[in-house]
Every structure is written in C-alpha cells, then in structure tokens.
Design a protein around this motif. Structure first.
Motif, mmCIF file in Angstrom:
data_model
loop_
_atom_site.group_PDB
_atom_site.id
_atom_site.type_symbol
_atom_site.label_atom_id
_atom_site.label_comp_id
_atom_site.label_asym_id
_atom_site.label_seq_id
_atom_site.Cartn_x
_atom_site.Cartn_y
_atom_site.Cartn_z
ATOM 1 N N LYS A 164 -3.430 47.470 52.645
ATOM 2 C CA LYS A 164 -2.718 48.710 52.360
ATOM 3 C C LYS A 164 -2.297 48.785 50.898
ATOM 4 O O LYS A 164 -2.236 47.777 50.189
ATOM 5 C CB LYS A 164 -1.501 48.860 53.268
ATOM 6 C CG LYS A 164 -0.386 47.865 52.999
ATOM 7 C CD LYS A 164 0.801 48.126 53.936
ATOM 8 C CE LYS A 164 1.940 47.133 53.641
ATOM 9 N NZ LYS A 164 3.110 47.390 54.513
ATOM 10 N N ILE A 165 -2.035 50.015 50.502
ATOM 11 C CA ILE A 165 -1.492 50.293 49.170
ATOM 12 C C ILE A 165 -0.175 51.035 49.368
ATOM 13 O O ILE A 165 -0.132 52.040 50.094
ATOM 14 C CB ILE A 165 -2.452 51.147 48.321
ATOM 15 C CG1 ILE A 165 -3.800 50.454 48.147
ATOM 16 C CG2 ILE A 165 -1.833 51.468 46.961
ATOM 17 C CD1 ILE A 165 -4.846 51.317 47.454
ATOM 18 N N THR A 166 0.867 50.578 48.729
ATOM 19 C CA THR A 166 2.160 51.255 48.796
ATOM 20 C C THR A 166 2.463 51.865 47.438
ATOM 21 O O THR A 166 2.351 51.196 46.395
ATOM 22 C CB THR A 166 3.288 50.274 49.180
ATOM 23 O OG1 THR A 166 2.959 49.641 50.418
ATOM 24 C CG2 THR A 166 4.614 51.011 49.328
ATOM 25 N N LEU A 167 2.822 53.142 47.462
ATOM 26 C CA LEU A 167 3.122 53.862 46.223
ATOM 27 C C LEU A 167 4.525 54.439 46.275
ATOM 28 O O LEU A 167 4.995 54.859 47.343
ATOM 29 C CB LEU A 167 2.129 55.000 45.983
ATOM 30 C CG LEU A 167 0.641 54.642 45.974
ATOM 31 C CD1 LEU A 167 -0.010 55.017 47.296
ATOM 32 C CD2 LEU A 167 -0.059 55.359 44.818
ATOM 33 N N ALA A 168 5.188 54.466 45.147
ATOM 34 C CA ALA A 168 6.480 55.138 45.017
ATOM 35 C C ALA A 168 6.242 56.538 44.467
ATOM 36 O O ALA A 168 5.436 56.725 43.544
ATOM 37 C CB ALA A 168 7.397 54.364 44.088
ATOM 38 N N VAL A 169 6.912 57.526 45.045
ATOM 39 C CA VAL A 169 6.809 58.899 44.547
ATOM 40 C C VAL A 169 7.617 58.996 43.259
ATOM 41 O O VAL A 169 8.839 58.847 43.255
ATOM 42 C CB VAL A 169 7.322 59.903 45.594
ATOM 43 C CG1 VAL A 169 7.340 61.307 45.004
ATOM 44 C CG2 VAL A 169 6.448 59.871 46.841
ATOM 45 N N LYS A 170 6.929 59.229 42.158
ATOM 46 C CA LYS A 170 7.584 59.286 40.846
ATOM 47 C C LYS A 170 8.079 60.677 40.508
ATOM 48 O O LYS A 170 9.091 60.845 39.833
ATOM 49 C CB LYS A 170 6.626 58.804 39.754
ATOM 50 C CG LYS A 170 6.045 57.424 39.998
ATOM 51 C CD LYS A 170 7.128 56.366 40.096
ATOM 52 C CE LYS A 170 7.814 56.125 38.767
ATOM 53 N NZ LYS A 170 8.800 55.022 38.855
ATOM 54 N N GLY A 185 1.177 49.796 39.167
ATOM 55 C CA GLY A 185 1.368 50.651 38.002
ATOM 56 C C GLY A 185 0.384 51.799 37.914
ATOM 57 O O GLY A 185 0.623 52.781 37.191
ATOM 58 N N SER A 186 -0.735 51.737 38.641
ATOM 59 C CA SER A 186 -1.705 52.839 38.653
ATOM 60 C C SER A 186 -1.085 54.070 39.301
ATOM 61 O O SER A 186 -0.312 53.965 40.261
ATOM 62 C CB SER A 186 -2.970 52.445 39.414
ATOM 63 O OG SER A 186 -3.634 51.376 38.788
ATOM 64 N N GLN A 187 -1.430 55.233 38.788
ATOM 65 C CA GLN A 187 -0.879 56.477 39.306
ATOM 66 C C GLN A 187 -1.992 57.436 39.736
ATOM 67 O O GLN A 187 -3.113 57.377 39.232
ATOM 68 C CB GLN A 187 0.003 57.175 38.259
ATOM 69 C CG GLN A 187 1.267 56.412 37.905
ATOM 70 C CD GLN A 187 2.172 57.215 36.990
ATOM 71 O OE1 GLN A 187 1.774 58.214 36.395
ATOM 72 N NE2 GLN A 187 3.418 56.773 36.880
ATOM 73 N N ALA A 188 -1.663 58.320 40.664
ATOM 74 C CA ALA A 188 -2.566 59.386 41.104
ATOM 75 C C ALA A 188 -1.720 60.508 41.684
ATOM 76 O O ALA A 188 -0.531 60.328 41.985
ATOM 77 C CB ALA A 188 -3.558 58.871 42.138
ATOM 78 N N LYS A 192 2.126 70.354 49.262
ATOM 79 C CA LYS A 192 3.038 69.826 48.253
ATOM 80 C C LYS A 192 2.334 68.731 47.470
ATOM 81 O O LYS A 192 1.570 67.933 48.031
ATOM 82 C CB LYS A 192 4.305 69.267 48.901
ATOM 83 C CG LYS A 192 5.043 70.264 49.793
ATOM 84 C CD LYS A 192 5.550 71.460 49.015
ATOM 85 C CE LYS A 192 6.363 72.398 49.909
ATOM 86 N NZ LYS A 192 6.796 73.626 49.188
ATOM 87 N N VAL A 193 2.607 68.669 46.161
ATOM 88 C CA VAL A 193 1.927 67.712 45.290
ATOM 89 C C VAL A 193 2.941 66.741 44.685
ATOM 90 O O VAL A 193 3.995 67.164 44.197
ATOM 91 C CB VAL A 193 1.183 68.424 44.144
ATOM 92 C CG1 VAL A 193 0.371 67.425 43.319
ATOM 93 C CG2 VAL A 193 0.278 69.518 44.685
ATOM 94 N N VAL A 194 2.604 65.454 44.736
ATOM 95 C CA VAL A 194 3.453 64.439 44.109
ATOM 96 C C VAL A 194 2.591 63.515 43.267
ATOM 97 O O VAL A 194 1.378 63.421 43.456
ATOM 98 C CB VAL A 194 4.227 63.600 45.158
ATOM 99 C CG1 VAL A 194 5.046 64.501 46.075
ATOM 100 C CG2 VAL A 194 3.281 62.718 45.971
ATOM 101 N N ILE A 195 3.245 62.843 42.332
ATOM 102 C CA ILE A 195 2.612 61.746 41.602
ATOM 103 C C ILE A 195 3.119 60.449 42.209
ATOM 104 O O ILE A 195 4.331 60.225 42.314
ATOM 105 C CB ILE A 195 2.932 61.802 40.105
ATOM 106 C CG1 ILE A 195 2.292 63.041 39.471
ATOM 107 C CG2 ILE A 195 2.423 60.536 39.399
ATOM 108 C CD1 ILE A 195 2.588 63.206 37.993
ATOM 109 N N GLY A 196 2.183 59.614 42.663
ATOM 110 C CA GLY A 196 2.534 58.323 43.233
ATOM 111 C C GLY A 196 2.106 57.188 42.328
ATOM 112 O O GLY A 196 1.035 57.246 41.717
ATOM 113 N N GLU A 197 2.947 56.150 42.251
ATOM 114 C CA GLU A 197 2.637 54.969 41.438
ATOM 115 C C GLU A 197 2.577 53.739 42.332
ATOM 116 O O GLU A 197 3.491 53.509 43.140
ATOM 117 C CB GLU A 197 3.684 54.771 40.349
ATOM 118 C CG GLU A 197 3.406 53.577 39.443
ATOM 119 C CD GLU A 197 4.429 53.442 38.340
ATOM 120 O OE1 GLU A 197 5.128 52.409 38.310
ATOM 121 O OE2 GLU A 197 4.529 54.382 37.505
ATOM 122 N N VAL A 198 1.524 52.960 42.195
ATOM 123 C CA VAL A 198 1.350 51.775 43.031
ATOM 124 C C VAL A 198 2.445 50.747 42.736
ATOM 125 O O VAL A 198 2.665 50.364 41.578
ATOM 126 C CB VAL A 198 -0.034 51.137 42.794
ATOM 127 C CG1 VAL A 198 -0.174 49.864 43.631
ATOM 128 C CG2 VAL A 198 -1.150 52.121 43.133
#
Length: 247
Positions: free
Chosen positions: A60-66, A36-39, A47-53
């Motif tokens: 490893k950490i896997t994030l979804a591009v929100k 749920g953490s975002q950065a 290019k800039v994205v917001i990713g959510e864990v």
C-alpha cells in the motif's frame, strides 16, 4: 503533476492506495513514487486534492492530503457525442481527443453506412476505450471520465436529452451556418446536449428523418466536408469557443 481518479470519497486527511488498484500500480510502479512524491487525486464527488506520500511498501501507499483545489475545467454543457464505429485505431484517437476537449459521454452506434464491424469485439473494445478515456481525462486534468457506451440505433433515438443536433453535410451545402452557433449560445448551463455524427459516407435520408422525428435538428459544420472522426472534434471545439472563451 499527475492526476488520478479514485473510486471513493476523500473523507479524511489521508489517502490509502492498495496494490489491487490501477492507481497504485501506475503511481507506485510506473512513476516509482517515493516518500515525498505528490500527485493530484479526484474523488467520486469531483473534489480534487494534492496528496503527498508519507509511507510506501509493496502492499500500500499512504498519502497525506496537503491541500484541496478548486477546479472548474468541465464544459458548461453536458455533451454526448453519438458516432459510428470507425476502422483501425481511429476510434481510439477520437475517444482520446474528445475527452481532452470536454465530452461527457461517447456513444458508438451502428448506422446504415457503418463499415467497421465491432460486434465480436465489443466487450474488449469497451474496456480498451474506457481506459483510453480515463488516461486522457487524467492527462488533461479533468474532473470526470467520459462514459463509453455501445447502443443500437433505436436506443440512440430514445436517449434522453434537452437539445439534439445532427451534423449533416447537406446543411452546409445549402449555406446553413447559424444553427450550431444559435443553439449552443441559447441553452443554459448544464443542458444535456446530444450531437449525432454519421459514418464515412454520411447518414441516410431515412436516418435524418428518424432523428427529426425525435427532435434532432440538422446543423452544418462549415463549408468543408469533415471526416467522421474530425467532425465531433470540430463541434466540441466550437462549443468551447462559444461557451467558455466568450463568457
């Protein structure tokens, strides 16, 4: 929201951070990221994205591009500042603040009146200053990290540019005030601008003459004499006012 720079493109809807990456160490360990953490993440193509864990473990950490962000935070000119090595931690401070103000590249070059001797520490200094630049770029939410270079004086003279200015206190003493404003206002967007600043004690006449032969033009920075680490920040601030706040 914390911003991080990646060394790859973001070609899918997921981002994977591995334990060998500094991003993993800071986001996962220092900030203690959880599901749920975002950065914000910046790819190598700016290019800039917001990713959510969505998953995290020790490897490893896997994030979804929100979402994907439109970001236009860079100076409209590509500014290189050329400065003398400074004593103590003043170069650290200069790199941090110049990065926050939008510089593209910072070149350190030994000049005639340079006092600080970095020759034996140059490799370590380069790594340290590059890390400071990256941290400052993340903090100020920039799209790129300024490049830190160490060059000889001759290499400085040979640097490619589309416009070159040298901050010279004698220009200020003679009442010249318009060169910086006129030059910065007239060049088109994305012009490569090189700005040279002397050490404490200033540039010598021979150095000014060498710069003139390589099409660097003297420009005053107001009526006061500025410290070696202050003058570049004055110039970067002036460029921002002239080209960002007036447009």
């Amino acid at each position: 929201m914390q911003r991080y720079f990646l060394e790859n493109l973001i070609n899918s809807d997921h981002i994977t951070l591995t334990k060998d990456q500094d991003v993993f160490k800071h986001f996962g360990k220092v900030l203690r990221a959880r599901v749920g953490s975002q950065a914000e993440f910046v790819s190598v193509d700016l290019k800039v994205v917001i990713g959510e864990v969505i998953a995290i473990d020790e490897a490893k950490i896997t994030l979804a591009v929100k979402s994907r962000l439109d970001s236009d935070v860079e100076l409209p000119l590509n500014v290189t500042i050329i400065v003398s090595p400074l004593k103590n931690d003043r170069s650290d401070w200069l790199v941090q603040k110049a990065t926050e103000l939008g510089v593209n590249r910072i070149v350190f070059a030994e000049m005639t009146r340079t006092v600080a001797d970095w020759k034996k520490q140059e490799a370590k200094k380069a790594v340290r200053l590059q890390k400071i630049a990256q941290s400052a770029a993340e903090q100020s939410h920039r799209l790129l990290v300024p490049q830190i270079q160490f060059l000889t004086w001759q290499n400085v003279l040979d640097l490619p540019k589309q416009m070159g200015l040298v901050a010279w206190e004698e220009s200020a003493r003679t009442g010249e005030v318009a060169t910086l404003v006129k030059s910065i206002n007239e060049v088109p967007i994305d012009t490569d601008v090189n700005l040279v600043f002397g050490p404490e004690g200033g540039l010598t006449i021979l150095e000014i003459e060498a710069l003139a032969r390589h099409e660097y033009y003297p420009a005053g920075l107001g009526p006061r004499i500025l410290r070696a680490e202050t003058a570049p920040l004055y110039a970067l601030s002036a460029i921002s006012v002239l080209r960002e706040l007036n447009e």
